[in-house]
Design a protein around this motif. Sequence first.
Motif, PDB file in Angstrom:
ATOM      1  N   LEU A 108       0.826  -1.286   0.112  1.00  0.00           N
ATOM      2  CA  LEU A 108      -0.013   0.029   0.094  1.00  0.00           C
ATOM      3  C   LEU A 108       0.906   1.089  -0.005  1.00  0.00           C
ATOM      4  O   LEU A 108       0.408   2.321  -0.487  1.00  0.00           O
ATOM      5  CB  LEU A 108      -1.033   0.087   1.292  1.00  0.00           C
ATOM      6  N   HIS A 109       2.169   1.135   0.684  1.00  0.00           N
ATOM      7  CA  HIS A 109       2.893   2.306   0.774  1.00  0.00           C
ATOM      8  C   HIS A 109       3.906   2.334  -0.569  1.00  0.00           C
ATOM      9  O   HIS A 109       4.757   2.967  -0.407  1.00  0.00           O
ATOM     10  CB  HIS A 109       3.415   2.312   2.015  1.00  0.00           C
ATOM     11  N   ARG A 110       3.512   1.493  -1.265  1.00  0.00           N
ATOM     12  CA  ARG A 110       4.433   1.417  -2.813  1.00  0.00           C
ATOM     13  C   ARG A 110       5.867   1.127  -2.401  1.00  0.00           C
ATOM     14  O   ARG A 110       6.926   1.895  -2.837  1.00  0.00           O
ATOM     15  CB  ARG A 110       4.373   2.591  -3.372  1.00  0.00           C
ATOM     16  N   LEU A 111       6.097   0.353  -1.610  1.00  0.00           N
ATOM     17  CA  LEU A 111       7.548  -0.298  -1.096  1.00  0.00           C
ATOM     18  C   LEU A 111       7.610  -1.776  -1.746  1.00  0.00           C
ATOM     19  O   LEU A 111       6.954  -2.665  -1.642  1.00  0.00           O
ATOM     20  CB  LEU A 111       7.760  -0.475   0.253  1.00  0.00           C
ATOM     21  N   THR A 112       8.829  -1.645  -2.685  1.00  0.00           N
ATOM     22  CA  THR A 112       8.876  -3.180  -3.422  1.00  0.00           C
ATOM     23  C   THR A 112       9.680  -3.975  -2.477  1.00  0.00           C
ATOM     24  O   THR A 112      10.710  -3.409  -1.547  1.00  0.00           O
ATOM     25  CB  THR A 112       9.890  -2.652  -4.714  1.00  0.00           C
ATOM     26  N   VAL A 113       9.302  -5.183  -2.085  1.00  0.00           N
ATOM     27  CA  VAL A 113      10.191  -6.226  -1.130  1.00  0.00           C
ATOM     28  C   VAL A 113      11.054  -6.682  -2.072  1.00  0.00           C
ATOM     29  O   VAL A 113      10.648  -7.377  -3.167  1.00  0.00           O
ATOM     30  CB  VAL A 113       9.080  -7.016  -0.642  1.00  0.00           C
ATOM     31  N   ARG A 114      12.494  -6.827  -1.353  1.00  0.00           N
ATOM     32  CA  ARG A 114      13.405  -7.661  -1.974  1.00  0.00           C
ATOM     33  C   ARG A 114      13.693  -8.812  -1.778  1.00  0.00           C
ATOM     34  O   ARG A 114      13.967 -10.020  -2.159  1.00  0.00           O
ATOM     35  CB  ARG A 114      14.545  -6.623  -2.317  1.00  0.00           C
ATOM     36  N   ALA A 115      13.677  -8.852  -0.154  1.00  0.00           N
ATOM     37  CA  ALA A 115      14.070  -9.886   0.712  1.00  0.00           C
ATOM     38  C   ALA A 115      13.196  -9.795   2.089  1.00  0.00           C
ATOM     39  O   ALA A 115      13.118  -8.641   2.550  1.00  0.00           O
ATOM     40  CB  ALA A 115      15.432 -10.446   0.739  1.00  0.00           C
ATOM     41  N   ALA A 116      12.964 -10.887   2.757  1.00  0.00           N
ATOM     42  CA  ALA A 116      12.525 -10.976   4.129  1.00  0.00           C
ATOM     43  C   ALA A 116      13.032 -12.243   4.864  1.00  0.00           C
ATOM     44  O   ALA A 116      12.807 -13.217   4.207  1.00  0.00           O
ATOM     45  CB  ALA A 116      11.094 -11.135   3.927  1.00  0.00           C
ATOM     46  N   ASP A 117      13.579 -12.059   5.944  1.00  0.00           N
ATOM     47  CA  ASP A 117      13.932 -12.979   6.766  1.00  0.00           C
ATOM     48  C   ASP A 117      13.105 -12.916   8.223  1.00  0.00           C
ATOM     49  O   ASP A 117      12.813 -11.665   8.827  1.00  0.00           O
ATOM     50  CB  ASP A 117      15.309 -12.589   7.347  1.00  0.00           C
ATOM     51  N   LEU A 118      12.479 -13.924   8.529  1.00  0.00           N
ATOM     52  CA  LEU A 118      11.472 -14.017   9.761  1.00  0.00           C
ATOM     53  C   LEU A 118      12.138 -15.053  10.399  1.00  0.00           C
ATOM     54  O   LEU A 118      12.438 -16.153  10.358  1.00  0.00           O
ATOM     55  CB  LEU A 118      10.135 -14.449   9.136  1.00  0.00           C
ATOM     56  N   ARG A 119      12.168 -14.750  11.893  1.00  0.00           N
ATOM     57  CA  ARG A 119      12.552 -15.769  12.846  1.00  0.00           C
ATOM     58  C   ARG A 119      11.868 -15.327  14.284  1.00  0.00           C
ATOM     59  O   ARG A 119      11.561 -14.040  14.562  1.00  0.00           O
ATOM     60  CB  ARG A 119      14.315 -15.460  13.236  1.00  0.00           C
ATOM     61  N   GLU A 147      -0.756 -18.841   5.178  1.00  0.00           N
ATOM     62  CA  GLU A 147      -1.382 -18.859   6.386  1.00  0.00           C
ATOM     63  C   GLU A 147      -2.503 -19.609   6.570  1.00  0.00           C
ATOM     64  O   GLU A 147      -2.650 -20.520   7.313  1.00  0.00           O
ATOM     65  CB  GLU A 147      -2.003 -17.344   6.716  1.00  0.00           C
ATOM     66  N   GLY A 148      -3.187 -19.967   5.224  1.00  0.00           N
ATOM     67  CA  GLY A 148      -4.367 -20.902   5.100  1.00  0.00           C
ATOM     68  C   GLY A 148      -3.617 -22.249   5.193  1.00  0.00           C
ATOM     69  O   GLY A 148      -4.470 -23.212   5.540  1.00  0.00           O
ATOM     70  N   ALA A 149      -2.644 -22.482   4.686  1.00  0.00           N
ATOM     71  CA  ALA A 149      -2.046 -23.829   4.656  1.00  0.00           C
ATOM     72  C   ALA A 149      -1.203 -24.335   5.763  1.00  0.00           C
ATOM     73  O   ALA A 149      -0.456 -25.265   5.951  1.00  0.00           O
ATOM     74  CB  ALA A 149      -0.827 -23.892   3.552  1.00  0.00           C
ATOM     75  N   ALA A 150      -1.106 -23.406   6.802  1.00  0.00           N
ATOM     76  CA  ALA A 150      -0.584 -23.569   8.205  1.00  0.00           C
ATOM     77  C   ALA A 150       0.838 -24.066   8.120  1.00  0.00           C
ATOM     78  O   ALA A 150       1.174 -25.197   8.759  1.00  0.00           O
ATOM     79  CB  ALA A 150      -1.452 -24.897   9.075  1.00  0.00           C
ATOM     80  N   VAL A 151       1.677 -23.156   7.568  1.00  0.00           N
ATOM     81  CA  VAL A 151       3.078 -23.480   7.180  1.00  0.00           C
ATOM     82  C   VAL A 151       3.770 -22.112   7.932  1.00  0.00           C
ATOM     83  O   VAL A 151       3.287 -21.214   7.857  1.00  0.00           O
ATOM     84  CB  VAL A 151       3.690 -23.929   5.863  1.00  0.00           C
ATOM     85  N   ARG A 152       5.017 -22.423   8.353  1.00  0.00           N
ATOM     86  CA  ARG A 152       5.827 -21.317   8.887  1.00  0.00           C
ATOM     87  C   ARG A 152       6.849 -20.784   7.599  1.00  0.00           C
ATOM     88  O   ARG A 152       7.413 -21.561   7.108  1.00  0.00           O
ATOM     89  CB  ARG A 152       6.498 -21.724  10.046  1.00  0.00           C
ATOM     90  N   VAL A 153       6.850 -19.466   7.382  1.00  0.00           N
ATOM     91  CA  VAL A 153       7.835 -19.026   6.579  1.00  0.00           C
ATOM     92  C   VAL A 153       9.012 -18.507   7.332  1.00  0.00           C
ATOM     93  O   VAL A 153       9.074 -17.680   8.198  1.00  0.00           O
ATOM     94  CB  VAL A 153       7.106 -17.554   5.941  1.00  0.00           C
ATOM     95  N   ARG A 154      10.299 -18.962   6.799  1.00  0.00           N
ATOM     96  CA  ARG A 154      11.610 -18.816   7.345  1.00  0.00           C
ATOM     97  C   ARG A 154      12.048 -17.515   6.861  1.00  0.00           C
ATOM     98  O   ARG A 154      12.577 -16.732   7.691  1.00  0.00           O
ATOM     99  CB  ARG A 154      12.430 -19.957   7.449  1.00  0.00           C
ATOM    100  N   SER A 155      11.921 -17.604   5.439  1.00  0.00           N
ATOM    101  CA  SER A 155      12.578 -16.335   4.629  1.00  0.00           C
ATOM    102  C   SER A 155      11.735 -16.237   3.316  1.00  0.00           C
ATOM    103  O   SER A 155      11.323 -17.333   2.806  1.00  0.00           O
ATOM    104  CB  SER A 155      14.120 -16.383   4.492  1.00  0.00           C
ATOM    105  N   ALA A 156      11.915 -15.138   2.591  1.00  0.00           N
ATOM    106  CA  ALA A 156      11.301 -14.834   1.314  1.00  0.00           C
ATOM    107  C   ALA A 156      12.352 -14.135   0.447  1.00  0.00           C
ATOM    108  O   ALA A 156      13.162 -13.242   1.143  1.00  0.00           O
ATOM    109  CB  ALA A 156       9.899 -14.273   1.519  1.00  0.00           C
TER     110      ALA A 156
END
Length: 832
Positions: free
Chosen positions: A669-680, A783-792
């Motif tokens: 919505l804020h027009r930010l392009t995502v290049r990578a995401a790490d979740l922990r 989220e609907g598949a009930a999996v955990r995202v480690r990184s994107a």
Amino acid sequence: MTSLEVNARNEDSGPGGYAAARLLLLHEKERSGPPRRTALARLTDDWLAGLFAAAAPPRGTALVAVGGYGRSELSPRSDLDLLLLHDGTADKAAIAALADRIWYPVWDLGLALDHSVRTPAEARATAADDLKVHLGLLDARPLAGDAGLVAALRTTVLADWRNQAPRRLPELDALCRERAERMGELQFLLEPDLKEARGGLRDAQALRAVAASWLADAPREGLDRARRRLLDTRDALHLATGRATDRLALQEQDAVAAELGLLDADTLLREVYEAARTISYATDVTWREVNRVLKARSARPRLRSLLGGRSGAGRPGGKPPIERTPLAEGVVEMDGEVVLARTARPERDPVLPLRAAAAAAQSGLPLSPHAVRRLAATAPPLPVPWPAEAREELVTLLGAGEATVPVWEALEAEGIVTRLLPDWERVRCRPQRNPVHTWTVDRHLVETAVRAASLTRRVGRPDLLLVAALLHDIGKGWPGDHSVAGETIARDLAARVGFDRTDTATVATAVRHHLLLVETATRRDLDDPATVESVAAAVGTLGTLELLHALTEADALATGPAAWSSWRASLVADLVKRVAGALAGEPLPDPEAAAPSAEQERLAIEALRTGEPVLALHTRDEHTAVPDDSDPDDSASDEAAPEPVGVELVIALPDQPGVLPAVAGVLALHRLTVRAADLRAVDLPTGLGSGSVLVLDWRVAAEYGSLPEAARLRADLVRALDGSLDIPARLAEREAAYPRRRGLTAPPPRVTVAAADSRLATVIEVRAQDAPGLLHRIGRALEGAAVRVRSAHVSTLGANAVDTLYVTRPDGSLLPPEEAVDLARTLEAALG
């Protein structure tokens, strides 16, 4: 005379008879190309002559076809360029009435008309002021009336053109250059304008005008055939679309190819590109000759003055001697061009074509077309494998940088490149449908070598880098994976050129893996040891790694502006550093053992204390956090690094469902392009008790403008998590307004389980059309598949997005193969 033309003449010369005969002619399948254009012009001539005669014209008048119609080149929807010529003796009202009796029937049929009424003197005066009018009058052809009046005008206009050539030709050259700058080069455009783009019909007309000046002439070989191919294509385009258009749009290409009896749209484009390349090369050679002649003419009076009125040094009436400067064995510079020496014997010297080309490129001079033609006709083929001198001359040619391109084009124009490298024929003029690519396949290969020439100081074997750059996409002329096919072809060609077995294997490996570094760096988790290990195994040696690093950059820079950036460069450099360490025997760090950074721990504690999201926004280089109430423009500036590689957004919040789609949606919505995401998940024992906090480390970039305020991001994230911000509805509004190209249908998304051999997570790869909120939609499906995202990891080229997701079960274990395949199908269905 055909039966159609007889019918048209016999039917009263009225619009109905002409229209019916015209329609029948345009749909005659057995008559197309030049015969149809000539027949259409003759049919139109007879009709207009009938209109002229029926109007009882005064004496001293004539109807004249000019421009393309004057050349009898009428396409189905061409304009009629007409001049009503009169000697000035008739009454003005009578001339106006005559014009109306001709123009109105043309308009009534819906034909486009470019018309004028002038005396010969007025026509000359207009031509003197307007270059385009002068060009049109060079092709003047009488249709009816006083033929002597027309002949006199033609003679006068042509004499004016030749007398004024020193002034008009530079004007025409500037006009062609301005048009080329505005319209692009036909031979590289996916949707070219057959008339206005460089190498199109306008340039072919300009070459005719230059020849008419008697000042210079264009190379004749293949020029008429190229012009005829473009005219045939324009005819087919008019028939397929029913419109007067010169733009070969993507959605029309299959129909045009079918109209011409060609296999498919790619075959059509290759033939169009080949024609445009012939005209472009002839244009370059012709204008170079025009400028040389004009320069020589302007220098003669000064030379005579300096020599005291003598034409030559000590030789009254003679020409000054022309200097010939040796450049290489059998090669000299003469009059600003590279030519063969008088002593050269090309029939006995198979290396001479490469030696002459290398000398020309290194000197930054054009290779004389006469010399190239002689070399193509007389030089014997090189023995296989090539002698060392030939291989060194090829490397010298490729290492000349930008000067390589015009020399290579000269060799291609005479078929020398295909003789040297037979597999080149399959990539010659081959279009690349991905709009990210600027060039055709063959020109992209040359441009990659040009880019590689500036990177040779970074590698131990510059010769291998240049040859690998020239061959890296050579497999695109074959079915299947072009890297796999290219490896085999490159191995054969490297051996042909004379490299030994070890060097040949290195070139083949570079071609096979020329996409490995950039695809891995942008689509895989570099903290995963399996990522680094797989690249190290494929590369094998440090020498090959540095070669691939330079080739990766050269390839991307030669592809187009969307293919390379500081962000991509930093990711590739990071990967190369890690792989180099692995090849040197350094142990790989265990990502599971890595502790959160001080900033991540601070933000996590704050999030646990407040129970709400906490975030920090800073540049990738400076790592300067932005408080919620700070000015984002101050945080985004970076005087030490004028081109920062991205912005880091760190978010900490109590672990809860829906975090990934909520954050991805807010960023979209804020027009930010995502290049990578790490979740922990971070478990923190604190004075407030213990709890689990989710820490997200994002790399983002603003689509345009400045970065949003961190406080606004945080406020919208809170609303997204509590459900008061309807992200899907907002994104749907954005997507409805997202620009799409008319007539184009994006291919369906494709989701696969990647064979990444990761010990940390299952790797899912999503290929889809890029659109606002794509990662948000992916996150909702996960989220609907009930999996955990480690990184994107997000990679976007043009309209195509490749998102790679590292996912696990909620307990952190890898998904079994069956579950991974089911997840891929679920994602594909959700995105479709």
